[in-house]
Design an enzyme around this catalytic site. Structure first.
Site, short mmCIF file in Angstrom:
data_model
loop_
_atom_site.label_atom_id
_atom_site.label_comp_id
_atom_site.label_asym_id
_atom_site.label_seq_id
_atom_site.Cartn_x
_atom_site.Cartn_y
_atom_site.Cartn_z
N HIS A 1 35.40 55.04 27.83
CA HIS A 1 35.05 56.07 29.04
C HIS A 1 35.40 55.74 30.44
O HIS A 1 35.28 56.57 31.45
CB HIS A 1 33.13 55.91 28.85
N ASP B 1 38.48 39.34 30.42
CA ASP B 1 38.69 40.73 31.59
C ASP B 1 39.56 40.26 32.66
O ASP B 1 40.16 38.94 32.42
CB ASP B 1 37.23 40.21 31.73
C1 SAM Z 1 31.90 49.09 32.38
S1 SAM Z 1 32.29 47.32 32.16
C2 SAM Z 1 31.73 46.81 30.77
C3 SAM Z 1 31.68 45.59 30.83
C4 SAM Z 1 31.81 44.64 29.57
N1 SAM Z 1 32.10 45.39 28.40
C5 SAM Z 1 30.07 46.09 29.17
O1 SAM Z 1 29.84 46.35 28.26
O2 SAM Z 1 28.77 45.55 30.21
C6 SAM Z 1 34.57 47.71 32.49
C7 SAM Z 1 34.84 46.15 32.66
O3 SAM Z 1 36.17 46.22 32.26
C8 SAM Z 1 37.04 45.40 32.85
N2 SAM Z 1 37.77 45.72 33.03
C9 SAM Z 1 38.48 46.51 34.46
N3 SAM Z 1 40.02 46.71 34.00
C10 SAM Z 1 40.39 45.61 32.61
C11 SAM Z 1 41.80 45.48 32.35
N4 SAM Z 1 42.84 46.41 33.06
N5 SAM Z 1 41.94 44.45 32.10
C12 SAM Z 1 41.06 44.28 31.43
N6 SAM Z 1 39.17 43.93 32.07
C13 SAM Z 1 39.45 45.71 33.34
C14 SAM Z 1 35.89 45.50 34.36
O4 SAM Z 1 36.29 44.19 34.90
C15 SAM Z 1 34.96 45.43 33.70
O5 SAM Z 1 34.21 43.95 33.45
#
Ligand code: SAM
Length: 499
Positions: free
Chosen positions: A388, A340
């Site tokens: 999404h 992350d």
């Molecule tokens: C909607 S959340 C989903 C988190 C987890 N997979 C879940 O099922 O609850 C999206 C996640 O993607 C991470 N994220 C957003 N942009 C990112 C990036 N460019 N690289 C890595 N992680 C990222 C956010 O910090 C967040 O934890």
């Protein structure tokens, strides 16, 4: 006047409705993983349309529709009540000691709940009439506003659980000015959040009590009311200035928080540990909601071959790693990498789990999924609630960034909604999924996708992604969408992704 069709899921005829439901259930859970099921064909869609047409013959006149709905509510409520009673389960109640949730229910009882909610909603609409319904539906944002004030000022925690409190005393405990406190409370009471047993005395209901006790729910309300709600109010502005609506930095969120053209929502949240933690906890609350439990994936996704060879599972954008923790408990021979952004990784719990035999197999890694994947040669790259969040150009980039790390046979697993044809989902879930689609548009100019769109996404990224299809477990709202990396993949046929 146009005639109303009685949907099969709302019929109160027990045998008929159960039979229809079985047909629907079989149809909707068809899966297209080889060996598990086949893709829904055009003929089947046509057959469904014909079945629906024949339902038109069961048309009720507008006068009797109210009675049909009332009867549905009566029959299904009786069924639910009887089930609860005969299984020693507490009856639902709004009083402060009412139960928090329903336990896991058999499918037919769960469907009774859905029917009651939906019939009640339709009956309310009919009884209010179209003009009044539409006129006041637009005020639903005020439900969010009163909840936002109560949550933000932590009013629920200030009201004792076991006795009412005088409004004047409550006022002295908050920085909220009396008029605003009273107005927020009394508006929330119209939604059964708090009650006023006698004028000037404020007491908990089950709804306000759960808000006082459940920290993930507080985070969920906070994220929705303080991050998404302002963003929703700026969507029109975003669409007017950027009608193409694909850029992740020209969204309602960006306009609301003055970050237009600068950074996506996650970067903004990541810069603020309090907001980042609230988001992570909000996701936890959502994940614990009915039909979203991680257990659906953990219990049903087969990794026995990967486990046997001590393989690696990469949870890309895995937040604080709660999915990997559950997977590591089940697959005891595997290693897990949770990736992350820096702030999310640094705010993750340490150790990630009490059980050392689980924690020692999980590592946390800072990684931006738009850059080359550093975990080379893993067996599974898993993305839950990630795709999404992105429109096509970004989603393609995420997949392309994986390619240098992929070994032949590597699985790319997306765990997201997979939208079905309009009207083929039960209306309860349809509303949830369409609402999530609206939120994705608001925050990211992104969208929920259909099976064909997922297939096209993989093919747009690289023809060597061998799209395996979509799998959805009964009662789960999320689907598993899978592709396997095939070095010798052939150029995709144009028709390959069509239904
Ligand atoms: C909607 S959340 C989903 C988190 C987890 N997979 C879940 O099922 O609850 C999206 C996640 O993607 C991470 N994220 C957003 N942009 C990112 C990036 N460019 N690289 C890595 N992680 C990222 C956010 O910090 C967040 O934890």
């Amino acid at each position: 006047m146009a005639k109303l069709r009685v949907p099969s899921w709302l019929s109160s005829e027990r045998n008929g409705s159960t039979a229809n439901m079985d047909v629907d259930k079989k149809r909707l859970n068809r899966r297209s993983f080889p060996g598990l099921a086949t893709t829904r064909s055009k003929e089947e869609s046509l057959q469904k349309k014909e079945e629906e047409q024949s339902e038109v013959s069961k048309v009720e006149s507008p006068e009797s529709r109210m009675l049909v709905l009332a009867e549905t509510i009566r029959v299904e409520t009786e069924r639910l009540q009887t089930y609860l009673q005969s299984n020693g389960i507490a009856q639902p109640s709004l009083s402060v000691d009412g139960p928090d949730d329903f336990p896991l229910l058999p499918d037919e009882i769960q469907q009774s709940r859905q029917k009651i909610v939906l019939a009640t909603k339709e009956l309310t609409n009919l009884v209010r009439g179209p003009r009044e319904s539409v006129r006041y539906d637009v005020w639903s944002y005020l439900d969010t506003l009163s909840l936002q004030l109560i949550n933000s000022y932590q009013i629920a925690k200030l009201v004792p659980l076991d006795a009412p409190i005088k409004l004047t005393e409550l006022q002295s405990k908050t920085p909220l000015e009396p008029v605003n406190l009273a107005r927020a409370l009394r508006h929330a009471m119209t939604n059964n959040i708090f009650c006023e047993p006698s004028p000037g005395l404020i007491a908990h209901t089950a709804n306000s009590r759960i808000l006082a006790q459940d920290t993930s729910l507080q985070a969920w309300i906070g994220f929705n009311s303080e991050d998404i709600f302002p963003a929703a109010g700026h969507v029109m502005q975003a669409l007017k200035s950027h009608p193409e609506a694909t850029s992740i930095t020209h969204t309602g969120f960006n306009f609301a928080f003055s970050t237009v053209g600068e950074e996506p929502m996650f970067v903004t949240l990541g810069k603020d540990p309090v907001r980042a933690r609230r988001f992570a906890n909000a996701m936890l609350s959502f994940t614990n909601g009915e039909g979203y439990e991680v257990s659906y994936f953990v219990d049903n996704y087969d990794l026995s071959d990967v486990n046997e060879r001590g393989g690696t599972f990469v949870d890309v954008g895995g937040s604080h790693g709660f999915v990997s923790v559950e997977m590591a408990k089940k697959w005891k021979n595997m290693k897990f990498i949770v990736q992350d952004l820096p702030k999310m990784i640094s705010s993750a719990p340490q150790p990630i789990c009490e059980d050392a035999t689980v924690a020692e197999r999980i590592s946390l890694q800072v990684h931006d999924f738009f850059t080359e994947q550093p975990a080379k040669g893993a067996d599974v790259y898993y993305f839950r609630w990630i795709f999404h969040n992105y429109s096509q150009p970004y989603a393609v980039k995420i997949l392309k960034s994986l390619i240098p790390a992929l070994k032949p046979g590597a699985r790319v697993v997306i765990n997201d909604y997979c939208i079905r044809d309009p009207g083929s989902e039960n209306p309860w879930d349809e509303k949830l999924m369409r609402s999530m689609d609206m939120i994705m548009g608001t925050l990211f100019n992104a969208q929920e996708r259909e099976e064909r769109e997922f297939c096209e996404l993989f093919k747009a990224a690289d023809h060597r992604f061998d799209f395996k299809g979509v799998y959805r477990v009964e009662s789960c709202k999320m689907s598993v969408i899978e592709a396997v990396w095939n070095e010798n993949g052939v150029e995709a046929q144009v028709d390959e992704c069509k239904e």
